[in-house]
Design a protein around this motif. Structure first.
Motif, PDB file in Angstrom:
ATOM      1  N   SER A 259      -7.979  -1.966  -9.190  1.00  0.00           N
ATOM      2  CA  SER A 259      -6.023  -2.787  -9.380  1.00  0.00           C
ATOM      3  C   SER A 259      -5.643  -1.300 -10.622  1.00  0.00           C
ATOM      4  N   HIS A 260      -4.040  -1.778 -10.209  1.00  0.00           N
ATOM      5  CA  HIS A 260      -3.049  -0.570 -10.283  1.00  0.00           C
ATOM      6  C   HIS A 260      -3.996   1.544  -9.942  1.00  0.00           C
ATOM      7  N   GLY A 261      -5.015   1.205  -8.974  1.00  0.00           N
ATOM      8  CA  GLY A 261      -5.541   2.565  -8.883  1.00  0.00           C
ATOM      9  C   GLY A 261      -4.477   3.514  -8.313  1.00  0.00           C
ATOM     10  N   LEU A 262      -3.197   2.849  -7.411  1.00  0.00           N
ATOM     11  CA  LEU A 262      -3.043   4.392  -6.911  1.00  0.00           C
ATOM     12  C   LEU A 262      -1.231   4.314  -7.784  1.00  0.00           C
TER      13      LEU A 262
ATOM     14  N   ALA B 168       0.802  -1.280   0.203  1.00  0.00           N
ATOM     15  CA  ALA B 168      -0.133   0.441  -0.194  1.00  0.00           C
ATOM     16  C   ALA B 168       0.897   1.329  -0.149  1.00  0.00           C
ATOM     17  N   SER B 169       2.097   0.817   0.254  1.00  0.00           N
ATOM     18  CA  SER B 169       3.225   2.480  -0.091  1.00  0.00           C
ATOM     19  C   SER B 169       3.081   3.238  -1.015  1.00  0.00           C
ATOM     20  N   GLY B 170       2.419   2.850  -2.045  1.00  0.00           N
ATOM     21  CA  GLY B 170       2.614   3.523  -3.098  1.00  0.00           C
ATOM     22  C   GLY B 170       3.975   2.987  -4.543  1.00  0.00           C
ATOM     23  N   SER B 171       4.399   2.402  -4.447  1.00  0.00           N
ATOM     24  CA  SER B 171       5.665   1.871  -5.085  1.00  0.00           C
ATOM     25  C   SER B 171       5.218   1.041  -6.176  1.00  0.00           C
ATOM     26  N   PHE B 172       6.298   1.297  -7.133  1.00  0.00           N
ATOM     27  CA  PHE B 172       5.285   0.597  -8.727  1.00  0.00           C
ATOM     28  C   PHE B 172       6.548   0.566  -9.277  1.00  0.00           C
ATOM     29  N   VAL B 173       6.477  -0.276 -10.033  1.00  0.00           N
ATOM     30  CA  VAL B 173       7.206  -0.264 -11.943  1.00  0.00           C
ATOM     31  C   VAL B 173       6.552  -0.011 -12.724  1.00  0.00           C
TER      32      VAL B 173
ATOM     33  N   GLY C 238       0.409  -1.400 -17.067  1.00  0.00           N
ATOM     34  CA  GLY C 238       0.450   0.385 -16.579  1.00  0.00           C
ATOM     35  C   GLY C 238       1.343  -0.214 -15.356  1.00  0.00           C
ATOM     36  N   PRO C 239       1.786   0.424 -14.408  1.00  0.00           N
ATOM     37  CA  PRO C 239       2.262   0.242 -13.643  1.00  0.00           C
ATOM     38  C   PRO C 239       1.661  -0.778 -12.686  1.00  0.00           C
ATOM     39  N   VAL C 240       2.777  -2.050 -11.827  1.00  0.00           N
ATOM     40  CA  VAL C 240       2.308  -2.701 -10.999  1.00  0.00           C
ATOM     41  C   VAL C 240       2.992  -2.416  -9.725  1.00  0.00           C
ATOM     42  N   GLU C 241       2.178  -2.593  -8.261  1.00  0.00           N
ATOM     43  CA  GLU C 241       3.025  -3.082  -7.598  1.00  0.00           C
ATOM     44  C   GLU C 241       4.124  -3.408  -6.513  1.00  0.00           C
ATOM     45  N   THR C 242       5.147  -2.933  -6.137  1.00  0.00           N
ATOM     46  CA  THR C 242       5.813  -4.248  -5.246  1.00  0.00           C
ATOM     47  C   THR C 242       6.323  -3.719  -4.109  1.00  0.00           C
ATOM     48  N   MET C 243       7.021  -3.952  -3.287  1.00  0.00           N
ATOM     49  CA  MET C 243       7.482  -4.582  -1.588  1.00  0.00           C
ATOM     50  C   MET C 243       8.185  -2.898  -1.697  1.00  0.00           C
ATOM     51  N   THR C 244       7.927  -2.226  -1.055  1.00  0.00           N
ATOM     52  CA  THR C 244       8.692  -1.712  -0.476  1.00  0.00           C
ATOM     53  C   THR C 244       8.243  -0.907   1.165  1.00  0.00           C
ATOM     54  N   ARG C 245       9.418  -0.378   2.273  1.00  0.00           N
ATOM     55  CA  ARG C 245       9.200  -0.370   3.333  1.00  0.00           C
ATOM     56  C   ARG C 245       8.419   1.953   3.295  1.00  0.00           C
ATOM     57  N   VAL C 246       8.601   2.207   2.303  1.00  0.00           N
ATOM     58  CA  VAL C 246       9.136   3.547   1.925  1.00  0.00           C
ATOM     59  C   VAL C 246       7.797   4.487   1.514  1.00  0.00           C
ATOM     60  N   PRO C 247       7.032   4.590   1.886  1.00  0.00           N
ATOM     61  CA  PRO C 247       5.942   5.555   1.202  1.00  0.00           C
ATOM     62  C   PRO C 247       6.086   6.786   0.296  1.00  0.00           C
TER      63      PRO C 247
ATOM     64  N   PHE D 254       4.281   8.921  -1.740  1.00  0.00           N
ATOM     65  CA  PHE D 254       3.573   9.999  -1.792  1.00  0.00           C
ATOM     66  C   PHE D 254       2.871  10.309  -1.029  1.00  0.00           C
ATOM     67  N   PRO D 255       2.737  11.685  -0.615  1.00  0.00           N
ATOM     68  CA  PRO D 255       2.100  12.626   0.954  1.00  0.00           C
ATOM     69  C   PRO D 255       1.091  11.775   1.692  1.00  0.00           C
ATOM     70  N   LEU D 256      -0.286  11.201   0.841  1.00  0.00           N
ATOM     71  CA  LEU D 256      -0.761  10.482   1.332  1.00  0.00           C
ATOM     72  C   LEU D 256      -0.540   9.205   2.135  1.00  0.00           C
ATOM     73  N   ALA D 257       0.354   8.714   1.304  1.00  0.00           N
ATOM     74  CA  ALA D 257       0.765   6.981   2.009  1.00  0.00           C
ATOM     75  C   ALA D 257       1.228   7.541   3.569  1.00  0.00           C
ATOM     76  N   ALA D 258       2.326   8.726   3.401  1.00  0.00           N
ATOM     77  CA  ALA D 258       2.706   8.935   4.372  1.00  0.00           C
ATOM     78  C   ALA D 258       1.959  10.110   5.778  1.00  0.00           C
ATOM     79  N   LEU D 259       0.972  10.291   5.393  1.00  0.00           N
ATOM     80  CA  LEU D 259       0.727  10.994   6.027  1.00  0.00           C
ATOM     81  C   LEU D 259      -0.880   9.502   6.940  1.00  0.00           C
ATOM     82  N   LEU D 260      -0.799   8.238   6.462  1.00  0.00           N
ATOM     83  CA  LEU D 260      -1.588   7.627   7.143  1.00  0.00           C
ATOM     84  C   LEU D 260      -0.028   5.926   7.315  1.00  0.00           C
ATOM     85  N   TRP D 261       0.473   6.785   7.391  1.00  0.00           N
ATOM     86  CA  TRP D 261       1.664   5.792   7.398  1.00  0.00           C
ATOM     87  C   TRP D 261       2.363   4.606   8.981  1.00  0.00           C
TER      88      TRP D 261
END
Length: 596
Positions: A452-455, A21-26, A31-40, A42-49
């Motif tokens: 899917s790929h919404g974020l 859910a953090s928002g890192s994509f490749v 289209g971009p697909v989600e990948t594993m990361t421990r860092v938000p 974009f700011p909304l993800a950081a705000l709710l992190w």
């Protein structure tokens, strides 16, 4: 001893969900697909992190809803449409006046009373809603809705009540519908719970709906809530409820017709493919007819009851009744003194008020095809009948492709894209479009954030572009009523939270490498963003020529229509890709050929 059977319960992998859910994509071929990361990222993800691992969704949801409500109420502290601006005082006065006439006049006179002063021109469910709000308000202070004497009232306590009716109505209809839709759509798309929570915040903070409903003042989210509830029912396989909710949307605001073709295409297609379900089709048709009957029943019964008591729907007219609008020939086949004629007269008047064909192709300057074309060719000089046919043909040409896709492939995951493409077609080409109607295509397009790929950066870039452009095209409307500051604050805040221009360009640069499509998107969107910024500078510091006082508004129309056309094409293209009509590997092959 036999081994114990394994437990069917599998614990949720919270760490993975939070990471996704953090928002890192490749980038991928689709289209971009989600990948594993421990860092938000974009700011909304950081705000709710901080709440990602220690707070459950049932604890997070109330926090989201309270925050969304706080922003709505804070936005309502600003002025509103028509504040101290006689003689008509704007949309705020229109909504207050409808509460006034529905609580003081017999129901048979609602659609006939003093049409020059904000005559009722929305379907019956809006009238019933106005009646409920007016009755509650009259218990608090009867002077707020005193017939005639309360016109143009700017009582600050009345403002609090009116703002509260918008918030309460939204939390009764729109907010629950969006919450349930996001949950169902995210599960259907395989999206993690945390990602769905981020999408929910982004959808509820959509600037256009807050600006128009809670600042400018209207009740669009009630109609949009019924539409989202209809879509949500389709996701759950409850087609009969989908029909009921969509009739409610039509009964609240006629602009819900923007979605009618998509609702029809999906429900009919689901009854024909992959197998014929005739009984289900008949059940949907029956429920739809019954829902419409229930909707108009109070109006019809009330008209007959008023006639029985000697109350005339047209008390100010002596002598013969005027001919029926739209359908004058009906008087030749009905007894004008009979009860049937009174009900028909009421229903025809309601339709006449709801669909104002006499107002012309467009009233004000709106960023759609016809208004933009009028800058080059003065199309309003052509006969109204010709313009109506042209608008009909152009609208059909734009909405048939997405609805054919939805009809032959009635898949649940295609609903937001099909609804968005259809609504864009209506907004761009239909008859009598208002600038606030851009909320209708923006609503389903913004719901893509929950899929899917919404974020992903690609989806956020296009959804963000559409929303920011939509708010920008409504700026002349907001500026006329001194609402420039909330426009700037809410739009820039939403852009910042989602990492969008003008606060960030990060959505156009993917971790997996930059393809030609990313650079093309950056070039196109960047050009529009620069034009929007330059336009604001001109509006603020440069006075238009005396012979062209509307020059900046006309420029807004042209740029907006071009940008919305791109949004329509993007939604249609994504719809065809997701429906497997266009191969999802098309982009990858294009990039490979270009690289060679």
């Amino acid at each position: 001893m036999a081994k114990p059977s394994p437990s069917p319960h599998k614990p949720r992998r919270k760490a993975k969900q939070a990471a996704v859910a953090s928002g890192s994509f490749v980038a991928s071929s689709f289209g971009p697909v989600e990948t594993m990361t421990r860092v938000p990222t974009f700011p909304l993800a950081a705000l709710l992190w901080p709440a990602r691992g220690s707070v459950s969704q049932w604890e997070l949801l109330p926090l989201i809803l309270m925050t969304a409500g706080l922003f709505r109420w804070a936005a309502g502290l600003w002025g509103y449409s028509g504040f101290e601006k006689p003689p008509m005082f704007g949309d705020y006065e229109a909504q207050r006046h409808w509460m006034e006439i529905t609580t003081h006049l017999p129901i048979s006179q609602w659609y006939f009373h003093d049409l020059q002063w904000w005559g009722l021109d929305y379907p019956p469910l809006t009238a019933y809603h106005s009646w409920i709000c007016g009755k509650i308000g009259s218990l608090i202070n009867p002077a707020w809705f005193a017939l005639f004497s309360s016109r143009g009232s700017h009582d600050p306590t009345l403002k609090i009540f009116m703002r509260a009716t918008v918030v309460v109505s939204e939390y009764l209809v729109y907010i629950p519908a969006v919450v349930i839709f996001v949950r169902r759509y995210s599960r259907l798309s395989g999206v993690a719970t945390w990602s769905a929570s981020l999408a929910l915040v982004a959808i509820l903070m959509q600037p256009g709906t807050i600006l128009i409903d809670h600042v400018h003042f209207q009740y669009n989210t009630v109609m949009l809530g019924f539409v989202v509830a209809s879509m949500s029912s389709m996701l759950a396989g409850r087609d009969l409820w989908a029909a009921v909710f969509f009739v409610a949307a039509l009964g609240f605001k006629q602009m819900a017709l923007y979605y009618a073709f998509s609702v029809f295409a999906y429900l009919l297609g689901s009854c024909l493919f992959p197998r014929l379900r005739l009984s289900h089709l008949m059940a949907i048709a029956t429920v739809t007819v019954i829902s419409f009957a229930i909707l108009i029943l109070p109006l019809a019964v009330g008209t007959l009851a008023d006639a029985k008591r000697g109350i005339d729907a047209l008390p100010d007219i002596d002598g013969p009744r005027p001919p029926l609008p739209l359908f004058p020939w009906l008087a030749d086949h009905l007894d004008t003194e009979g009860s049937t004629y009174l009900v028909v007269e009421q229903l025809v008047q309601m339709i006449h008020r709801i669909f104002p064909f006499a107002r012309g192709l467009f009233e004000d300057k709106v960023a759609n095809f016809w208004c933009a074309l009028n800058v080059v060719i003065k199309i309003k000089r052509y006969p109204a009948a010709l313009l109506q046919r042209a608008a009909l043909l152009a609208t059909l040409a734009s909405i048939i492709p997405p609805n054919l896709v939805l009809f032959f492939r009635p898949r649940k995951d295609l609903l937001p894209l099909a609804f968005a493409a259809t609504a864009w077609g209506f907004f761009l080409f239909s008859y009598q479009v208002h600038e606030k109607s851009v909320l209708l295509p923006l609503a389903p397009m913004t719901l893509l954030l929950a899929g899917s790929h919404g974020l992903s950066k690609t989806t956020r870039a296009w959804v963000g572009f559409a929303n920011i452009l939509g708010c920008w095209t409504m700026f002349p409307l907001l500026r006329r009523v001194d609402l420039s500051v909330p426009y700037a604050v809410l739009t820039l805040l939403w852009a910042y939270l989602l990492g969008l221009p003008p606060t960030s360009l990060g959505v156009y640069f993917h971790d997996g490498g930059n393809t030609w499509t990313q650079w093309a998107t950056l070039f196109i969107h960047g050009g529009f963003y620069l034009l929007m910024l330059f336009w604001h500078v001109l509006v603020q510091f440069v006075v238009p020529p005396p012979d062209k006082p509307d020059l900046w508004v006309v420029a807004n129309v042209g740029v907006g229509a071009a940008g919305f056309s791109l949004c329509y094409l993007w939604c249609l293209w994504r719809l065809m890709m997701q429906a497997d009509i266009l191969p999802r590997s098309w982009l990858a092959r294009k990039d490979k050929v270009k690289a060679q």
